[in-house]
Design a protein around this motif. Sequence first.
Motif, PDB file in Angstrom:
ATOM      1  N   THR A  21      61.449   8.780  34.954  1.00 59.05           N
ATOM      2  CA  THR A  21      61.403   9.741  33.985  1.00 59.05           C
ATOM      3  C   THR A  21      60.909   8.995  32.962  1.00 59.05           C
ATOM      4  OG1 THR A  21      63.539   9.395  33.151  1.00 59.05           O
ATOM      5  CG2 THR A  21      63.097  11.266  34.670  1.00 59.05           C
ATOM      6  N   GLU A  22      60.615   7.465  32.907  1.00 59.40           N
ATOM      7  CA  GLU A  22      60.225   6.758  31.998  1.00 59.40           C
ATOM      8  C   GLU A  22      59.377   5.389  32.592  1.00 59.40           C
ATOM      9  OE1 GLU A  22      63.794   4.766  33.456  1.00 59.40           O
ATOM     10  OE2 GLU A  22      63.519   6.821  32.656  1.00 59.40           O
ATOM     11  N   THR A  23      58.661   4.841  32.129  1.00 64.36           N
ATOM     12  CA  THR A  23      57.966   3.595  32.560  1.00 64.36           C
ATOM     13  C   THR A  23      58.902   2.547  32.894  1.00 64.36           C
ATOM     14  OG1 THR A  23      57.541   2.786  30.454  1.00 64.36           O
ATOM     15  CG2 THR A  23      55.866   4.317  31.351  1.00 64.36           C
ATOM     16  N   CYS A  24      58.827   2.002  34.076  1.00 64.04           N
ATOM     17  CA  CYS A  24      59.588   0.772  34.456  1.00 64.04           C
ATOM     18  C   CYS A  24      58.704  -0.102  35.271  1.00 64.04           C
ATOM     19  CB  CYS A  24      60.634   1.395  35.668  1.00 64.04           C
ATOM     20  SG  CYS A  24      61.757   2.384  34.813  1.00 64.04           S
ATOM     21  N   ALA A  25      59.223  -1.434  35.269  1.00 69.07           N
ATOM     22  CA  ALA A  25      58.400  -2.573  36.028  1.00 69.07           C
ATOM     23  C   ALA A  25      58.969  -2.824  37.249  1.00 69.07           C
ATOM     24  CB  ALA A  25      58.577  -3.625  34.975  1.00 69.07           C
ATOM     25  N   ILE A  26      58.396  -2.321  38.190  1.00 70.04           N
ATOM     26  CA  ILE A  26      58.632  -2.558  39.592  1.00 70.04           C
ATOM     27  C   ILE A  26      58.175  -3.972  40.186  1.00 70.04           C
ATOM     28  CG2 ILE A  26      58.548  -1.475  42.126  1.00 70.04           C
ATOM     29  CD1 ILE A  26      60.329   0.005  39.920  1.00 70.04           C
ATOM     30  N   ARG A  27      58.995  -4.830  40.596  1.00 69.12           N
ATOM     31  CA  ARG A  27      58.783  -6.169  41.095  1.00 69.12           C
ATOM     32  C   ARG A  27      58.360  -6.229  42.569  1.00 69.12           C
ATOM     33  NH1 ARG A  27      57.334  -6.643  36.373  1.00 69.12           N
ATOM     34  NH2 ARG A  27      58.136  -8.096  34.890  1.00 69.12           N
ATOM     35  N   ASP A  28      58.929  -5.364  43.254  1.00 66.04           N
ATOM     36  CA  ASP A  28      58.789  -5.589  44.696  1.00 66.04           C
ATOM     37  C   ASP A  28      59.275  -4.303  45.354  1.00 66.04           C
ATOM     38  OD1 ASP A  28      57.826  -6.729  46.932  1.00 66.04           O
ATOM     39  OD2 ASP A  28      59.338  -8.242  47.185  1.00 66.04           O
ATOM     40  N   ILE A  29      58.531  -3.901  46.653  1.00 65.16           N
ATOM     41  CA  ILE A  29      58.925  -2.705  47.180  1.00 65.16           C
ATOM     42  C   ILE A  29      58.908  -3.051  48.814  1.00 65.16           C
ATOM     43  CG2 ILE A  29      56.282  -2.460  47.299  1.00 65.16           C
ATOM     44  CD1 ILE A  29      56.967   0.642  47.172  1.00 65.16           C
ATOM     45  N   VAL A  30      59.798  -2.442  49.756  1.00 64.74           N
ATOM     46  CA  VAL A  30      59.965  -2.632  51.109  1.00 64.74           C
ATOM     47  C   VAL A  30      60.062  -1.118  51.563  1.00 64.74           C
ATOM     48  CG1 VAL A  30      62.308  -3.318  50.948  1.00 64.74           C
ATOM     49  CG2 VAL A  30      61.000  -3.963  52.692  1.00 64.74           C
ATOM     50  N   MET A  31      59.501  -1.193  52.761  1.00 63.93           N
ATOM     51  CA  MET A  31      59.801   0.043  53.559  1.00 63.93           C
ATOM     52  C   MET A  31      60.955   0.123  54.314  1.00 63.93           C
ATOM     53  SD  MET A  31      57.347   2.515  53.761  1.00 63.93           S
ATOM     54  CE  MET A  31      58.243   4.156  54.163  1.00 63.93           C
ATOM     55  N   SER A  36      62.216   6.460  53.571  1.00 60.06           N
ATOM     56  CA  SER A  36      62.804   5.772  52.372  1.00 60.06           C
ATOM     57  C   SER A  36      62.094   4.436  51.894  1.00 60.06           C
ATOM     58  CB  SER A  36      64.423   5.599  52.451  1.00 60.06           C
ATOM     59  OG  SER A  36      64.649   4.781  53.742  1.00 60.06           O
ATOM     60  N   LEU A  37      62.159   4.125  50.822  1.00 60.45           N
ATOM     61  CA  LEU A  37      61.563   2.877  50.132  1.00 60.45           C
ATOM     62  C   LEU A  37      62.765   2.089  49.350  1.00 60.45           C
ATOM     63  CD1 LEU A  37      58.532   4.323  48.826  1.00 60.45           C
ATOM     64  CD2 LEU A  37      58.287   2.643  50.633  1.00 60.45           C
ATOM     65  N   LEU A  38      62.476   0.777  49.169  1.00 61.83           N
ATOM     66  CA  LEU A  38      63.824   0.109  48.564  1.00 61.83           C
ATOM     67  C   LEU A  38      62.805  -0.611  47.436  1.00 61.83           C
ATOM     68  CD1 LEU A  38      66.545  -0.358  48.577  1.00 61.83           C
ATOM     69  CD2 LEU A  38      66.372  -2.347  49.737  1.00 61.83           C
ATOM     70  N   LEU A  39      63.342  -0.496  46.099  1.00 61.70           N
ATOM     71  CA  LEU A  39      62.573  -1.088  45.245  1.00 61.70           C
ATOM     72  C   LEU A  39      63.428  -1.928  44.024  1.00 61.70           C
ATOM     73  CD1 LEU A  39      61.206   2.516  43.404  1.00 61.70           C
ATOM     74  CD2 LEU A  39      60.013   0.868  45.190  1.00 61.70           C
ATOM     75  N   SER A  40      62.893  -2.934  43.670  1.00 59.27           N
ATOM     76  CA  SER A  40      63.596  -3.871  42.751  1.00 59.27           C
ATOM     77  C   SER A  40      63.059  -3.622  41.355  1.00 59.27           C
ATOM     78  CB  SER A  40      63.472  -5.414  42.897  1.00 59.27           C
ATOM     79  OG  SER A  40      61.933  -5.791  42.957  1.00 59.27           O
ATOM     80  N   PHE A 254      51.933   2.207  50.126  1.00 62.09           N
ATOM     81  CA  PHE A 254      52.705   2.427  48.910  1.00 62.09           C
ATOM     82  C   PHE A 254      52.208   0.987  48.128  1.00 62.09           C
ATOM     83  CE2 PHE A 254      54.709   4.880  52.046  1.00 62.09           C
ATOM     84  CZ  PHE A 254      54.953   6.166  51.154  1.00 62.09           C
ATOM     85  N   VAL A 255      51.566   1.275  46.941  1.00 57.65           N
ATOM     86  CA  VAL A 255      51.223   0.086  46.026  1.00 57.65           C
ATOM     87  C   VAL A 255      52.012   0.147  44.616  1.00 57.65           C
ATOM     88  CG1 VAL A 255      49.491  -1.080  44.999  1.00 57.65           C
ATOM     89  CG2 VAL A 255      49.110   0.072  47.093  1.00 57.65           C
ATOM     90  N   CYS A 256      52.510  -0.928  44.149  1.00 62.27           N
ATOM     91  CA  CYS A 256      53.110  -0.955  42.799  1.00 62.27           C
ATOM     92  C   CYS A 256      52.028  -1.638  42.091  1.00 62.27           C
ATOM     93  CB  CYS A 256      54.685  -1.442  42.811  1.00 62.27           C
ATOM     94  SG  CYS A 256      55.724  -0.551  43.680  1.00 62.27           S
ATOM     95  N   SER A 263      55.323   5.685  38.241  1.00 58.04           N
ATOM     96  CA  SER A 263      54.738   6.217  39.854  1.00 58.04           C
ATOM     97  C   SER A 263      54.355   4.986  40.668  1.00 58.04           C
ATOM     98  CB  SER A 263      53.655   7.223  39.573  1.00 58.04           C
ATOM     99  OG  SER A 263      53.915   8.171  38.856  1.00 58.04           O
ATOM    100  N   ILE A 264      54.437   5.331  41.891  1.00 55.98           N
ATOM    101  CA  ILE A 264      54.041   4.310  42.918  1.00 55.98           C
ATOM    102  C   ILE A 264      52.564   5.097  43.503  1.00 55.98           C
ATOM    103  CG2 ILE A 264      54.385   3.519  45.222  1.00 55.98           C
ATOM    104  CD1 ILE A 264      57.485   3.662  44.547  1.00 55.98           C
ATOM    105  N   GLN A 265      51.552   4.307  43.596  1.00 47.65           N
ATOM    106  CA  GLN A 265      50.433   4.505  44.240  1.00 47.65           C
ATOM    107  C   GLN A 265      50.534   4.784  45.667  1.00 47.65           C
ATOM    108  OE1 GLN A 265      47.587   1.935  42.905  1.00 47.65           O
ATOM    109  NE2 GLN A 265      46.757   3.200  41.202  1.00 47.65           N
ATOM    110  N   VAL A 266      49.944   6.051  46.168  1.00 45.77           N
ATOM    111  CA  VAL A 266      50.029   6.147  47.645  1.00 45.77           C
ATOM    112  C   VAL A 266      48.748   6.681  48.315  1.00 45.77           C
ATOM    113  CG1 VAL A 266      51.035   7.610  49.505  1.00 45.77           C
ATOM    114  CG2 VAL A 266      52.328   7.400  47.194  1.00 45.77           C
ATOM    115  N   TYR A 267      48.231   5.846  49.496  1.00 46.86           N
ATOM    116  CA  TYR A 267      46.958   5.881  49.934  1.00 46.86           C
ATOM    117  C   TYR A 267      47.295   6.376  51.471  1.00 46.86           C
ATOM    118  CZ  TYR A 267      45.033   3.763  45.994  1.00 46.86           C
ATOM    119  OH  TYR A 267      44.584   3.501  44.853  1.00 46.86           O
ATOM    120  N   GLN A 268      46.575   7.185  52.173  1.00 48.21           N
ATOM    121  CA  GLN A 268      46.578   7.675  53.458  1.00 48.21           C
ATOM    122  C   GLN A 268      45.381   7.375  54.274  1.00 48.21           C
ATOM    123  OE1 GLN A 268      49.082  10.772  54.688  1.00 48.21           O
ATOM    124  NE2 GLN A 268      48.373   9.521  56.585  1.00 48.21           N
ATOM    125  N   ILE A 269      45.765   6.725  55.524  1.00 51.29           N
ATOM    126  CA  ILE A 269      44.584   6.586  56.517  1.00 51.29           C
ATOM    127  C   ILE A 269      43.807   8.012  56.732  1.00 51.29           C
ATOM    128  CG2 ILE A 269      43.788   6.007  58.723  1.00 51.29           C
ATOM    129  CD1 ILE A 269      45.978   3.674  58.586  1.00 51.29           C
TER     130      ILE A 269
END
Length: 270
Positions: A21-31, A36-40, A254-256, A263-269
């Motif tokens: 709901t607010e801007t955040c700094a995401i340092r890493d992401i893993v599937m 589900s995704l795991l975010l730091s 998924f790109v941070c 938000s997280i950017q999402v791209y589809q083949i």
Amino acid sequence: MSPSDLSGVKFRRLPDLKVFTETCAIRDIVMVSPDSLLLSNWTKMSIQLVDSRTGSTLSEVSTMPYYPWGICMVGRELAAVVHSSRRKLQLVHMRGGRLTPGTVLGVKADCWGVAGSGDNVVVSYNSPPWLEVMSTDGRVLHQYQDPGAAPTFKSPDFLTTSNDGFICVTDLKLYTITKLDSSLKVLNTFSDPQLSGPQGITSVGDGQLLVCSWNNSIVHVNVNSGMMTTILEGEDGIVDPRSLTYCPQQHKLFVCTYNDTDSIQVYQIE
């Protein structure tokens, strides 16, 4: 679509996955799974498990007073996160879709990147630059530190483990990707003009990687041949990418970004 085909595929951008709901700094992401995704989350000092389709938070644990940086899975029910500037590595248990904090291990210096390697973790350091393989009870099993005047690493910030067990490390200052075996023996180092200030890296199987590059692009790397191909760039909406992860079941990337966002950017083949 096999992972080895990613160098030639086209991606189309989907609506961003709104997570906060607010801007955040995401340092890493893993599937974690197709769902589900795991975010730091640096801003909130927390680890978040989020729904990969809706962005809703499924579970969250605080890392206070530590700022989380690199994060990885170690098997199916254990995650590890490193706390930059605090010389700490924290384990997080994941059972039934719930996160619970685990042991906090001391490490020898400020650490930035982490990757799972079987039942162990691989950790990267910057000052001085070196790597360690550690057990989840804190025992150091293997170390790599440059032996001579021509360094392999200057800033090994992000790393991943491929499906065939190799460790791949990006170096922000040398503009390289280095491939090592599970005991940290250097096997090869790759560079290419397409790769500028590489950061986040993820394995997509069969010796294939996707890497965030500072020149507003995502680069596909074949670590068997060293061939690199830019698959996404600024005109596709890639701006300051920091970390990324790929879901082969959904054929989604998924790109941070480096910038604070909700938000997280999402791209589809295609």
